[in-house]
Design an enzyme around this catalytic site. Structure first.
Site, PDB file in Angstrom:
ATOM      1  N   ASP A 153      33.566  49.041  36.212  1.00 22.35           N
ATOM      2  CA  ASP A 153      32.445  49.027  35.261  1.00 22.35           C
ATOM      3  C   ASP A 153      31.106  49.309  35.950  1.00 22.35           C
ATOM      4  O   ASP A 153      31.048  49.531  37.165  1.00 22.35           O
ATOM      5  CB  ASP A 153      32.443  47.673  34.521  1.00 22.35           C
ATOM      6  CG  ASP A 153      32.047  47.812  33.052  1.00 22.35           C
ATOM      7  OD1 ASP A 153      31.425  48.814  32.691  1.00 22.35           O
ATOM      8  OD2 ASP A 153      32.365  46.885  32.262  1.00 22.35           O
ATOM      9  N   ASP A 223      30.551  50.880  24.918  1.00 20.68           N
ATOM     10  CA  ASP A 223      31.751  50.256  24.374  1.00 20.68           C
ATOM     11  C   ASP A 223      32.036  50.662  22.926  1.00 20.68           C
ATOM     12  O   ASP A 223      31.122  50.819  22.118  1.00 20.68           O
ATOM     13  CB  ASP A 223      31.629  48.729  24.435  1.00 20.68           C
ATOM     14  CG  ASP A 223      31.885  48.211  25.843  1.00 20.68           C
ATOM     15  OD1 ASP A 223      32.095  49.036  26.770  1.00 20.68           O
ATOM     16  OD2 ASP A 223      31.889  46.981  26.025  1.00 20.68           O
TER      17      ASP A 223
END
Ligand SMILES: *[C@@H]1O[C@H](CO)[C@@H](O)[C@H](O)[C@H]1NC(C)=O
Ligand SMILES: *[C@@H]1O[C@H](CO)[C@@H](O)[C@H](O)[C@H]1NC(C)=O
Ligand SMILES: *[C@@H]1O[C@H](CO)[C@@H](O)[C@H](O)[C@H]1NC(C)=O
Ligand SMILES: *[C@@H]1O[C@H](CO)[C@@H](O)[C@H](O)[C@H]1NC(C)=O
Length: 412
Positions: A153, A223
């Site tokens: 990430d 996301d």
């Protein structure tokens, strides 16, 4: 092993501009098929939930359908920090009483693979230890545990590791963002175990231009959410960069929302079909025990999964002009692509009411301008009645936000 001594000497991978180690070709040829904890549970994870998903892969027939990766997202480690002596990231002992290695063996015993999560910054998005500056140590820890997949990430990046503008010459492979991912890529390549590498960089730093030199897949956006607007917006984004998708190179449209929120069944069908025909990784993101038979039939559809996992053709379907007068829409509604079985057409109704969709067969790239064809419905696994000449048009009524999926085969 060339890297063995480097591993003993230092946990930091020195990055030099120029070339990094290429990602392993022993994994990641096809887009990943699996499940991830995040959309289902967020930080509220533990061994029982991960093992339940793994067991459901077997009991629900998902393993037989090709689903393989059981992936842990953020919040698996001890939030208070690394082990003061070994400096390793430590699993949260309450959530994962058998450690990640113990869980990995159980998942491997089911014939499945396990993925883990870390971050190219000082802390993960939820504030757990990140891997920036500890890439070699963390990659070797993951390798020892038996990890098969890493999602990496992009939170909590120190200011001097970001890019405030386009790097010199527009060469994003040598940007600070890419270098953070290359450091982990080098560390993964130094492990004896092949580890599939997901660059979770949210579509930043023109990642599609360098992603395949560093990892196997790269996120194209922030996301996902369980909404029709996310589905259409990520299709639009992805369509602009489809030519970068191929074997070992996957534009990642983010994890699945089937089973979450208030998506209609038509929207869930489009979600699955688009991820399959654009060859995005498909990582389910819901409590699998709550899926009903209609939803299970969608995610187990043999023909769409075969297109997605085709061992001979790595490219995605691409938009085509359906008729000479077809308007241009965003996202496009008509796609065609090749598989080992032949030529496919996929049509999304992006409108909010039922509509008739039409294409001329000879407009489908690769189909040719002569001959007679039969049309096979991939959702139902049945042939439509009748045959169609190349010069003819085919029309179908498609419900709002639904997708139809076809294989066209020449019969004469
Ligand atoms: C986290 O690490 C600290 C320090 O070693 C330890 O006291 C604590 O019990 C650990 N917590 C969990 C949940 O593993
Ligand atoms: C950012 O600063 C750290 C600490 O001084 C240093 O180790 C690192 O190399 C710097 N990163 C870049 C891209 O210059
Ligand atoms: C994709 O298309 C762009 C723009 O036309 C081009 O610069 C790039 O080289 C292509 N990439 C691949 C992998 O074919
Ligand atoms: C499953 O749930 C969807 C909504 O997500 C619904 O449209 C569908 O009818 C349900 N199928 C069954 C068999 O209950």
């Amino acid at each position: 092993m060339m890297f063995a001594s480097a591993l003993l000497l230092s946990s930091v991978v020195p990055v030099v501009l120029g070339q990094s180690a290429p990602p392993s070709k022993s994994t990641g040829k096809l887009p990943a098929l699996g499940w991830n904890t995040w959309n289902a549970y967020g930080c509220n994870i533990n061994e029982a939930k991960v093992l339940a998903a793994a067991n459901q892969f077997v009991s629900l027939g998902l393993k037989d359908a090709g689903y393989q990766y059981v992936n842990i997202d953020d919040c698996w480690s001890n939030k208070s920090g690394r082990d003061p002596n070994t400096h390793r990231i430590v699993p949260d002992a309450t959530k994962f009483p058998n450690g990640i290695g113990g869980l990995a063996s159980q998942i491997h015993n089911l014939g499945l693979k396990i993925g883990i999560y870390s971050d190219a910054g000082t802390m993960t998005c939820a504030g757990y230890p990140g891997s920036l500056g500890n890439e070699m140590l963390d990659a070797s820890t993951f390798g020892e545990w038996g990890i098969d997949y890493l999602k990496y990430d992009n939170c909590n990046v120190p200011a001097n590791w970001t890019d405030s503008s386009s790097p010199p010459g527009g060469d994003w492979y040598n940007s600070n963002s890419a270098l953070r991912y290359r450091q982990m890529g080098d560390a993964l390549a130094a492990q004896s175990r092949p580890i599939q590498y997901e660059i979770c960089i949210w579509g930043q730093a023109n990642v599609w231009t360098w992603g395949a030199r560093v990892g196997h897949s790269w996120r194209m956006s922030g996301d996902a959410s369980p909404s029709w607007s996310y589905i259409t917006s990520i299709i639009k984004t992805n369509v602009a960069h489809l030519n970068y998708t191929n074997f070992w190179a996957h534009n990642d449209m983010d994890m699945m929302e089937i089973g979450n929120g208030a998506l209609t069944i038509q929207e869930q069908r489009t979600h699955f079909a688009a991820w399959a025909f654009l060859k995005s990784p498909i990582l389910l993101g819901t409590d699998l025990s709550k899926l009903n038979s209609t939803q299970l039939a969608i995610i187990k559809n043999k023909e769409l999964l075969a297109f997605h996992q085709d061992p001979n053709i790595g490219t995605a379907a691409t938009p085509f002009k359906a008729t000479s007068t077809a308007p241009t829409t965003s996202p496009p509604e008509y796609y065609s692509g090749a598989s080992s079985k032949g030529t496919h057409v996929f049509i999304i109704n992006t409108g909010s009411s039922t509509a008739t969709k039409t294409f001329t067969l000879s407009n489908v790239p690769g189909l040719g301008t002569s001959g007679t064809f039969k049309i096979h419905d991939m959702w139902s696994g049945t042939d439509l009645s009748g045959t169609y000449s190349a010069s003819s048009s085919f029309s179908v009524s498609v419900a709002a936000h639904d997708t139809v999926t076809y294989l066209l085969t020449k019969v004469a």
